[in-house]
Design a protein around this motif. Structure first.
Motif, PDB file in Angstrom:
ATOM      1  N   UNK A   1       5.371  10.549  -6.569  1.00 45.10           N
ATOM      2  CA  UNK A   1       6.266   9.997  -7.582  1.00 45.10           C
ATOM      3  C   UNK A   1       7.250  11.026  -8.129  1.00 45.10           C
ATOM      4  N   UNK A   2       7.009  12.300  -7.856  1.00 44.73           N
ATOM      5  CA  UNK A   2       7.958  13.335  -8.271  1.00 44.73           C
ATOM      6  C   UNK A   2       8.765  13.881  -7.104  1.00 44.73           C
ATOM      7  N   UNK A   3       8.646  13.233  -5.938  1.00 44.36           N
ATOM      8  CA  UNK A   3       9.310  13.738  -4.738  1.00 44.36           C
ATOM      9  C   UNK A   3      10.735  13.232  -4.582  1.00 44.36           C
TER      10      UNK A   3
ATOM     11  N   UNK B   1       0.828  -1.203   0.000  1.00 46.40           N
ATOM     12  CA  UNK B   1       0.000   0.000   0.000  1.00 46.40           C
ATOM     13  C   UNK B   1       0.864   1.257   0.000  1.00 46.40           C
ATOM     14  N   UNK B   2       1.974   1.220   0.738  1.00 52.42           N
ATOM     15  CA  UNK B   2       2.892   2.367   0.751  1.00 52.42           C
ATOM     16  C   UNK B   2       3.544   2.546  -0.611  1.00 52.42           C
ATOM     17  N   UNK B   3       3.952   1.441  -1.233  1.00 50.12           N
ATOM     18  CA  UNK B   3       4.583   1.520  -2.555  1.00 50.12           C
ATOM     19  C   UNK B   3       3.612   2.117  -3.576  1.00 50.12           C
ATOM     20  N   UNK B   4       2.356   1.723  -3.485  1.00 48.77           N
ATOM     21  CA  UNK B   4       1.366   2.246  -4.424  1.00 48.77           C
ATOM     22  C   UNK B   4       1.199   3.755  -4.272  1.00 48.77           C
ATOM     23  N   UNK B   5       1.325   4.253  -3.065  1.00 48.65           N
ATOM     24  CA  UNK B   5       1.270   5.698  -2.845  1.00 48.65           C
ATOM     25  C   UNK B   5       2.452   6.396  -3.513  1.00 48.65           C
ATOM     26  N   UNK B   6       3.622   5.749  -3.489  1.00 47.87           N
ATOM     27  CA  UNK B   6       4.814   6.345  -4.099  1.00 47.87           C
ATOM     28  C   UNK B   6       4.660   6.510  -5.609  1.00 47.87           C
TER      29      UNK B   6
ATOM     30  N   UNK C   1       6.205   2.044 -12.352  1.00 48.77           N
ATOM     31  CA  UNK C   1       5.366   3.237 -12.497  1.00 48.77           C
ATOM     32  C   UNK C   1       6.096   4.527 -12.137  1.00 48.77           C
ATOM     33  N   UNK C   2       7.379   4.413 -11.797  1.00 48.00           N
ATOM     34  CA  UNK C   2       8.205   5.595 -11.543  1.00 48.00           C
ATOM     35  C   UNK C   2       9.413   5.524 -12.464  1.00 48.00           C
ATOM     36  N   UNK C   3      10.152   6.619 -12.538  1.00 45.66           N
ATOM     37  CA  UNK C   3      11.235   6.695 -13.524  1.00 45.66           C
ATOM     38  C   UNK C   3      12.563   6.204 -12.968  1.00 45.66           C
ATOM     39  N   UNK C   4      12.542   5.023 -12.369  1.00 42.45           N
ATOM     40  CA  UNK C   4      13.774   4.438 -11.845  1.00 42.45           C
ATOM     41  C   UNK C   4      14.425   3.586 -12.935  1.00 42.45           C
ATOM     42  N   UNK C   5      15.709   3.762 -13.188  1.00 42.39           N
ATOM     43  CA  UNK C   5      16.371   2.939 -14.203  1.00 42.39           C
ATOM     44  C   UNK C   5      16.354   1.462 -13.812  1.00 42.39           C
TER      45      UNK C   5
END
Length: 246
Positions: free
Chosen positions: A60-62, A49-54, A97-101
């Motif tokens: 996701x831009x933090x 649930x925490x990951x989904x918030x990220x 879902x985030x811009x992690x390589x």
């Protein structure tokens, strides 16, 4: 109850929000300090649930995701696309879902021989962070039997700790797993447990307030050298411990 480092929230959603905030704050601090944030993820409902918030705005831009390096505290010995895989859960919840390589994501290879997978992962940790490897943040859960990561009751949790990562067999689940050892956990700059629900209440009280017996309750072995240990729990998980300050 009066235990330093315990934060209490109304419900599981509050714990998840607090965990997401903790990840963001630790990441921002680490990146400002040394240009990189190294985190070991855990499995479980609340972390998911925490990951989904990220993965949602504005979280996701933090973080500067190109400076985030993701590892795992433990893994089931299953292929990476298996429904039981912690890696699969984290990937679906936020990593995709985030811009992690992709090169910043270091999974445990649950699909190969467990002992070999543990050796490989330990080598990777040493190569990336030295010995012992020092994570900026390690996330942990608490099992109803007192286990954490894949350190299960019945054997000393610090057995073969110098190996950094080891293969363990869970008799209760008839399954091999791979786990980091207390040597790695306690070297971290910060360690955070997340626990919620009445199913965790009895064991939480024992782990926090009962006699020390890490072989029976492996979570009790967690004592970061930095002293920076936090528990994020909901009121239901704390129900056997009495009100805060008692």
């Amino acid at each position: 109850m009066n235990v330093p480092g315990v934060q209490v929230f109304d419900d599981a959603a509050g714990v998840a929000r607090a965990l997401a905030d903790t990840i963001l704050a630790a990441g921002q601090e680490a990146i400002a300090r040394n240009g990189a944030f190294r985190i070991a993820l855990s499995g479980g409902t609340t972390p998911r649930a925490a990951y989904e918030l990220l993965a949602l705005d504005p979280d996701r831009d933090a973080l500067s995701w190109s400076d985030v390096f993701v590892y795992f505290g433990d893994e089931r010995c299953v292929p990476p696309d298996d429904e039981q895989s912690n890696y699969r859960m984290a990937r679906n919840a936020f990593l995709d879902r985030v811009s992690i390589p992709p090169s910043n994501i270091h999974r445990m290879r649950g699909e190969i021989d467990p002992t070999q997978a543990a050796i490989e992962y330990a080598r990777s940790l040493r190569d990336d962070m030295g010995t012992p490897p020092q994570f900026d943040l390690i996330l942990l859960g608490l099992g109803p039997d007192g286990h954490t990561a894949s350190l299960f009751p019945g054997s000393p949790p610090d057995e073969d700790a110098q190996a950094l990562v080891r293969a363990v067999y869970s008799k209760s689940q008839s399954q091999w797993r791979i786990t980091i050892t207390p040597e790695v956990i306690n070297a971290a700059r910060k360690v955070v447990f997340a626990a919620e629900g009445t199913a965790k209440a009895a064991v939480l009280k024992t782990v926090l307030q009962g006699p020390r017996d890490p072989e029976k309750y492996p979570a009790q072995v967690v004592a970061p050298n930095s002293g920076n240990l936090e528990w994020l729990v909901d009121k239901a998980a704390l129900s056997f411990c009495g009100p805060p300050g008692e």
